[in-house]
Design an enzyme around this catalytic site. Sequence first.
Site, PDB file in Angstrom:
ATOM      1  N   SER A   1       4.429  -1.580   4.407  1.00 26.53           N
ATOM      2  CA  SER A   1       4.615  -2.988   4.753  1.00 26.53           C
ATOM      3  C   SER A   1       4.706  -3.838   3.492  1.00 26.53           C
ATOM      4  O   SER A   1       3.974  -3.604   2.520  1.00 26.53           O
ATOM      5  CB  SER A   1       3.451  -3.477   5.620  1.00 26.53           C
ATOM      6  OG  SER A   1       3.367  -2.748   6.819  1.00 26.53           O
TER       7      SER A   1
ATOM      8  N   SER B   1       0.855   6.491   2.617  1.00 23.37           N
ATOM      9  CA  SER B   1       1.460   7.471   3.517  1.00 23.37           C
ATOM     10  C   SER B   1       2.740   8.062   2.949  1.00 23.37           C
ATOM     11  O   SER B   1       3.488   7.397   2.219  1.00 23.37           O
ATOM     12  CB  SER B   1       1.765   6.824   4.874  1.00 23.37           C
ATOM     13  OG  SER B   1       0.587   6.453   5.539  1.00 23.37           O
TER      14      SER B   1
ATOM     15  N   GLU C   1      -6.219   8.429  16.953  1.00 25.00           N
ATOM     16  CA  GLU C   1      -6.834   9.756  17.086  1.00 25.00           C
ATOM     17  C   GLU C   1      -7.790  10.031  15.923  1.00 25.00           C
ATOM     18  O   GLU C   1      -8.914  10.516  16.121  1.00 25.00           O
ATOM     19  CB  GLU C   1      -5.744  10.835  17.141  1.00 25.00           C
ATOM     20  CG  GLU C   1      -4.884  10.803  18.399  1.00 25.00           C
ATOM     21  CD  GLU C   1      -3.836   9.711  18.371  1.00 25.00           C
ATOM     22  OE1 GLU C   1      -3.209   9.469  19.421  1.00 25.00           O
ATOM     23  OE2 GLU C   1      -3.639   9.080  17.315  1.00 25.00           O
TER      24      GLU C   1
ATOM     25  N   GLU D   1      -9.334  -1.959   4.865  1.00 26.80           N
ATOM     26  CA  GLU D   1      -8.158  -2.195   5.698  1.00 26.80           C
ATOM     27  C   GLU D   1      -8.535  -2.256   7.163  1.00 26.80           C
ATOM     28  O   GLU D   1      -8.112  -3.147   7.907  1.00 26.80           O
ATOM     29  CB  GLU D   1      -7.125  -1.090   5.474  1.00 26.80           C
ATOM     30  CG  GLU D   1      -5.911  -1.193   6.384  1.00 26.80           C
ATOM     31  CD  GLU D   1      -4.971   0.002   6.251  1.00 26.80           C
ATOM     32  OE1 GLU D   1      -3.769  -0.183   6.464  1.00 26.80           O
ATOM     33  OE2 GLU D   1      -5.453   1.111   5.953  1.00 26.80           O
TER      34      GLU D   1
ATOM     35  N   GLN E   1       0.840  -1.199   0.000  1.00 26.62           N
ATOM     36  CA  GLN E   1       0.000   0.000   0.000  1.00 26.62           C
ATOM     37  C   GLN E   1       0.875   1.250   0.000  1.00 26.62           C
ATOM     38  O   GLN E   1       1.530   1.557   1.004  1.00 26.62           O
ATOM     39  CB  GLN E   1      -0.918  -0.010   1.222  1.00 26.62           C
ATOM     40  CG  GLN E   1      -1.841   1.182   1.337  1.00 26.62           C
ATOM     41  CD  GLN E   1      -2.512   1.245   2.695  1.00 26.62           C
ATOM     42  OE1 GLN E   1      -2.050   0.629   3.653  1.00 26.62           O
ATOM     43  NE2 GLN E   1      -3.579   1.994   2.793  1.00 26.62           N
TER      44      GLN E   1
END
Length: 392
Positions: A145, A113, A362, A228, A110
Site C-alpha cells: 500500500s 510480503s 487464519e 500494525e 511496508q
Amino acid sequence: MLTAPELRERVREFLKDADPTKRQDFLNARFDAGLAWVHYPEGLGGLSLPRSLQGVVDAEFDAAHAPDNQPDRIGIGLGMAAPTILGHGTDEQKQRWLRELWTGRQVWCQLFSEPGAGSDLAALATRAIRDGDDWVVSGQKVWTSSAHQAQWGLLVARTDPDVPKHAGLTYFACDMRAPGVEVRPLRQATGEAEFNEVFLSEVRIPDIDRIGAVGEGWAVAMTTLMSERVSIGSGRDVPRESGMIGASAATWRSRPELRTHGLHDRLLRLWTEAEVARIAAERLRQQLAAGQPGPEGSAAKLVFARLNQEISGFEVELNGTDGLRYDDWTMRRPERANFFGRGPGFRYLRARGNSIEGGTSEILRNIIAERVLGLPPEPRVDKDMPWKDLPR
C-alpha cells in the site's frame, strides 16, 4: 509530570502563538513543542507523558480546528514506522525520520510480503548482500500500500541464507526513490490500484539506514506487525456509530421502504457488535498507555475485519437493487483507502481485503489461541511425513 489540566493549558498557550494558516510551519512547531505524540521522549515530538494523555492534546487541537497531519494519508508511517524506529532505531535515525514522518512530509510503505512469503513472512527470498558501507538488495515485494507515493519503505530482507529462516533476516529503511526501485500498480476488484508490487533490482541501501542489528530483522519486524494490528484494529478514539455501521444505520433511518423484520434483527446485532468492538478498542488503547503493543491487537484486527465484511454485506442487501449497482470502476491510484466516499458496492468489495491485509485472519486466530489464550501450538507437520504417521 504534567497533569491533564496543565497539559490542556500548555496546548492553549501554544495555540495563541502558532499560525494555523501556515500548515507545515504549524505542524513543525507542534512537534517541536512536544505536542505531537506526548508519550514519545522529549525532543522527538513528545513530553515523556503517559499515552493516555494524548486524547487531552488531540481534543484541544480539534476544538480549535487546527490543521492535522492527515493521519489517513500517513497511517503506515504513524502506526508502523514510528514505533519501529523509536524501539530499534539509532538516535540519528530517530532525529532524521520521526519529525518528517509525523508532520506529513514523508509517506512510508511496508515492504514485507512477497509472492512466496505472505503469512509465512520468514520464508521471504529478497536478498541483501553487504558491499562495503552499503547493502545491495534484489527481490520482489507485493501488496504494498502507498508505494506509489512513499519516500521510504520498511524493508525486511535475507542477509544470511545459511541459518534458520527467522535468524537470517535484517531490517532496513529503503529509499523508494533510489535507482533500482520499480513500483507497479495492482488493480483491485474495486477498480482502484490502492496497492502495488515493488521490484528491487540491485538497490543500494547505506548501512546507516539499517534498523536494528544484522540478523535481528525478525524481532524488529514483530514490533512493526504488532503495531500494525493495533493500528488497524483499534485506531483513534471514535464516537458511537462511527465507521461502517454508520452508513448502514443512516440508510435504515432514511429509507423506511427497505425495512423488513429480518433486516432489523440483523442490524441490531451488527450495531451491538460494532459498539462492543469500539469499546474494546478503547480499552486496548488504555492498556497501551501503560506498555507496549501485544498480541491483543491481533484480536482487535480480527474483529475489525469480520465486522466490516458482515456489515458491508448487510448494507448491499439493505439497499436492494440499488446495492447491486457499482458507481465507478475507473482505474485510480488513490492516496488512501476511503470507504465512505463511495457507494455500498465499493465498501463490500474493499472489505474483502480486510481479512488479508495486516495479517490474515487464519494466522491471527493462531496467534490469539497460542499467545493470548495459552493453548498448545498446532503440531508442525513435515510435508514429507507419510499420512499414516500424521499426529492425531
